[in-house]
Design an enzyme around this catalytic site. Structure first.
Site: not given
Ligand SMILES: [Zn+2]
Length: 167
Positions: A91, A139-140, A143
């Site tokens: 990342c 994962h995104e 964020h």
């Protein structure tokens, strides 16, 4: 092995032909930020991006093993499989490190597509490509909620320095 679950074709954006996609973006002010994200995905060695633009939360994620991407507006995970897989990920917010993270094989995501249609669909699958897609999407979305893989608690198995990392 089951096929990876991919969305229908109209949602898949070919990264070699981004210009064709941009007119489909219903919210005019999102065209520039989405263009930037897709250009970055095309050029850089990254699998996905998350960005908050005014009131909109955006993610763009490469579909593994293809030259295409998915863009989602305001995505949220409504369901995930009970089956998890363990793999490594990096990342840009966690420089010089990679983490081994347990992530669900499939996710159901509620989001708005670039044409303004509200959708709720399942992504992922039991194949490696499907799992990678679900991993990158989660994962995104993490964020957008202000987190990265270090915040995954017990699902984060280990973190190592990138230069010491060997599969
Ligand atoms: Zn990241």
């Amino acid at each position: 092995m089951a096929e990876a679950i991919f969305p229908p074709d109209e949602q898949v954006i070919p990264l070699y032909d981004i210009a064709r996609t941009i007119p489909c973006i219903v919210v005019h002010e999102l065209r520039a930020p989405i263009w930037d994200m897709l250009m970055l995905l095309r050029r850089a060695d990254i699998e996905g991006l998350a960005r908050v633009h005014k009131a909109s939360k955006l993610i763009a994620v490469k579909i593994p093993s293809t030259e295409s991407a998915l863009v989602m507006l305001d995505p949220s995970i409504t369901k995930h499989s009970r089956r998890y897989n363990l793999d490594w990920e990096g990342c840009s917010d966690v420089p010089y490190h990679v983490g081994q993270v347990r992530r669900p094989d499939t996710l159901t995501i509620k989001y708005t597509d670039i044409t303004g249609r509200k959708r709720e669909k399942e992504f992922g699958g039991s194949s490696h490509i499907g799992q990678e897609l679900a991993r990158n999407l989660e994962h995104e979305i993490d964020h957008l909620d202000g987190g990265d893989f270090l915040d995954r608690g017990r699902r984060l198995v280990q973190v190592v320095l990138k230069h010491e990392f060997k599969l």
